[in-house]
Design an enzyme around this catalytic site. Structure first.
Site, short mmCIF file in Angstrom:
data_model
loop_
_atom_site.label_atom_id
_atom_site.label_comp_id
_atom_site.label_asym_id
_atom_site.label_seq_id
_atom_site.Cartn_x
_atom_site.Cartn_y
_atom_site.Cartn_z
N SER A 32 0.83 -1.20 0.00
CA SER A 32 0.00 0.00 0.00
C SER A 32 0.87 1.25 0.00
O SER A 32 1.84 1.34 0.74
CB SER A 32 -0.87 0.04 1.26
OG SER A 32 -1.54 -1.19 1.40
N HIS A 63 -4.85 -2.36 -4.76
CA HIS A 63 -3.87 -3.35 -5.22
C HIS A 63 -4.19 -3.72 -6.65
O HIS A 63 -5.12 -4.47 -6.91
CB HIS A 63 -3.90 -4.62 -4.34
CG HIS A 63 -3.30 -4.44 -2.99
ND1 HIS A 63 -1.99 -4.72 -2.71
CD2 HIS A 63 -3.83 -4.01 -1.83
CE1 HIS A 63 -1.74 -4.47 -1.44
NE2 HIS A 63 -2.84 -4.04 -0.88
N HIS A 85 -3.29 -12.14 -0.84
CA HIS A 85 -3.34 -12.30 0.61
C HIS A 85 -4.21 -13.49 1.00
O HIS A 85 -5.23 -13.75 0.36
CB HIS A 85 -3.94 -11.05 1.27
CG HIS A 85 -3.25 -9.76 0.91
ND1 HIS A 85 -3.54 -9.08 -0.24
CD2 HIS A 85 -2.30 -9.06 1.56
CE1 HIS A 85 -2.79 -7.99 -0.29
NE2 HIS A 85 -2.03 -7.95 0.78
N TYR A 87 -6.20 -13.50 3.42
CA TYR A 87 -7.56 -13.05 3.80
C TYR A 87 -8.48 -12.89 2.60
O TYR A 87 -9.69 -12.79 2.75
CB TYR A 87 -7.51 -11.75 4.63
CG TYR A 87 -6.98 -10.53 3.91
CD1 TYR A 87 -7.72 -9.87 2.93
CD2 TYR A 87 -5.73 -10.01 4.22
CE1 TYR A 87 -7.23 -8.75 2.28
CE2 TYR A 87 -5.23 -8.90 3.58
CZ TYR A 87 -5.99 -8.27 2.60
OH TYR A 87 -5.49 -7.18 1.96
N GLU A 88 -7.90 -12.86 1.39
CA GLU A 88 -8.75 -12.77 0.18
C GLU A 88 -9.37 -14.14 -0.14
O GLU A 88 -10.21 -14.24 -1.01
CB GLU A 88 -7.91 -12.32 -1.01
CG GLU A 88 -7.42 -10.89 -0.91
CD GLU A 88 -6.49 -10.55 -2.07
OE1 GLU A 88 -6.99 -10.22 -3.15
OE2 GLU A 88 -5.27 -10.65 -1.89
N ALA A 115 2.05 -2.50 4.47
CA ALA A 115 1.51 -1.59 5.48
C ALA A 115 1.38 -2.38 6.77
O ALA A 115 1.05 -3.57 6.74
CB ALA A 115 0.14 -1.09 5.04
N MET A 213 -0.84 -8.19 7.62
CA MET A 213 -1.54 -9.36 7.07
C MET A 213 -0.90 -9.91 5.79
O MET A 213 -1.56 -10.55 4.99
CB MET A 213 -2.99 -8.98 6.76
CG MET A 213 -3.76 -8.39 7.93
SD MET A 213 -5.37 -7.79 7.38
CE MET A 213 -5.89 -6.85 8.82
N SER A 214 0.38 -9.63 5.61
CA SER A 214 1.04 -10.12 4.38
C SER A 214 2.47 -10.55 4.69
O SER A 214 2.83 -10.74 5.86
CB SER A 214 1.03 -9.03 3.31
OG SER A 214 1.87 -7.96 3.68
N ASN A 237 -0.61 3.06 11.08
CA ASN A 237 -1.54 3.34 12.20
C ASN A 237 -0.93 2.79 13.48
O ASN A 237 -0.07 1.92 13.43
CB ASN A 237 -2.89 2.66 11.94
CG ASN A 237 -2.74 1.17 11.68
OD1 ASN A 237 -2.32 0.76 10.60
ND2 ASN A 237 -3.05 0.36 12.67
N HIS A 249 -9.52 1.18 7.33
CA HIS A 249 -8.75 1.03 6.09
C HIS A 249 -8.42 2.41 5.51
O HIS A 249 -7.35 2.62 4.94
CB HIS A 249 -9.56 0.19 5.08
CG HIS A 249 -8.83 -0.11 3.82
ND1 HIS A 249 -7.63 -0.78 3.78
CD2 HIS A 249 -9.12 0.18 2.52
CE1 HIS A 249 -7.20 -0.89 2.53
NE2 HIS A 249 -8.09 -0.32 1.74
N1 HPA Z 1 -3.07 -4.68 11.66
C1 HPA Z 1 -2.94 -5.57 10.67
N2 HPA Z 1 -2.63 -5.22 9.43
C2 HPA Z 1 -2.43 -3.92 9.18
C3 HPA Z 1 -2.56 -2.94 10.17
C4 HPA Z 1 -2.89 -3.34 11.49
O1 HPA Z 1 -3.03 -2.54 12.43
N3 HPA Z 1 -2.29 -1.74 9.59
C5 HPA Z 1 -2.00 -2.00 8.29
N4 HPA Z 1 -2.09 -3.31 8.03
#
Ligand code: HPA
Length: 274
Positions: A32, A63, A85, A87-88, A115, A213-214, A237, A249
């Site tokens: 990202s 993406h 990913h 999660y997809e 990210a 998550m990657s 974040n 997001h």
């Molecule tokens: N958690 C998981 N994945 C993320 C986060 C998070 O806080 N920020 C960006 N990707």
């Protein structure tokens, strides 16, 4: 499943060979915020993922799904614009298929960006962290099932997944550009839901500095394939419960974009030294 998987890897890599005249030794995966980097490279070839046999399709907004062959700071590289990913809905074998294809093509360096939420309180949103190690305890291993003997051993060592030489080069690049660069441990979570504050406290106790998550499944498949790996997180974040604010997001994308100037400059400098 090993036989068809290897056949698919071979077909995808043979197809890519027909599309490019020179095979780069490096693959850069854009997370990202790094999308705009592709406007600053000299693109030699653009291959949509749909065109590559057996490549999965990306489903996340922000993406794109393209493989580029490009010159970045005058160095020839593959660029993966968009990744896959868990999660997809992909298995980790599917999500790391491209890593095996790259290895089969003869790529030596796998450079990933992502990210991540910051767990270590010394890190602020939009700052960068080079990954020194990971916690992948919650990651389905991409190596599960029959071993791909032609890539690597059944029980691969994971003592130094992230290459020290590449990390040092990145640190040198950051320091020349006066871009703050943290170092730390990245913990993987499956997502797509963000973590709970209790999960973040648990990950903090385990030694994580950031969470995302990657990357981890790709790093495992890459290290198994003998690739040198570098991964950089953009802290987008504060992880759940750290600031008390809910995560979104939108916030992640906003801070990823806010850091993109630094991330791009850092990658350009790094590639000029690679
Ligand atoms: N958690 C998981 N994945 C993320 C986060 C998070 O806080 N920020 C960006 N990707």
């Amino acid at each position: 499943m090993t036989e068809p998987y290897i056949k698919d890897i071979l077909e995808a890599s043979e197809f890519i060979k027909t599309q490019v005249s020179e095979i780069p030794d490096t693959c850069l995966v854009l997370g990202s915020g790094l999308g705009p980097l592709t406007e600053r490279v000299e693109t030699i070839k653009e291959i949509p993922y749909e065109a590559i046999p057996h490549f999965p399709k990306t489903t996340v907004a922000g993406h794109d799904g393209k493989l580029l062959v490009a010159r970045l700071s005058n160095r020839l590289t593959f660029i993966m614009k968009g990744r896959f990913h868990y999660y997809e809905g992909y298995s980790t074998q599917e999500a790391t298929f491209y890593v095996r294809v790259m290895a089969k093509l003869g790529v030596k360096n796998l450079i990933m960006t992502n990210a991540a939420g910051g767990i270590n309180k010394n890190m602020n949103p939009s700052e960068l962290m080079v990954i020194t190690d990971h916690i992948g305890l919650f990651c389905d291993s991409p190596l599960r099932g029959g071993n791909l003997d032609e890539f690597g051993p059944r029980f691969p060592d994971q003592t130094s997944v992230y290459d020290k030489g590449l990390r040092d080069l990145l640190k040198e690049s950051a320091s020349e550009l006066h871009i703050p660069l943290h170092e730390g441990v990245y913990a993987y979570t499956r997502g797509p839901q963000y973590e709970t504050p209790a999960e973040i406290r648990a990950l903090s106790v385990l030694g994580a500095d950031a969470v995302g998550m990657s990357t981890v499944a790709e790093a495992i498949a890459g290290s198994h394939s003998g690739l040198k790996i570098l991964a950089v997180s953009c802290i987008t974040n504060f992880a759940a419960g750290i600031s008390g604010q809910p995560l979104s997001h939108e916030e992640v994308m906003k801070n990823a974009n806010a850091s993109s100037k630094n991330s791009i400059a850092l990658m350009e400098k790094f590639f000029s030294k690679l």
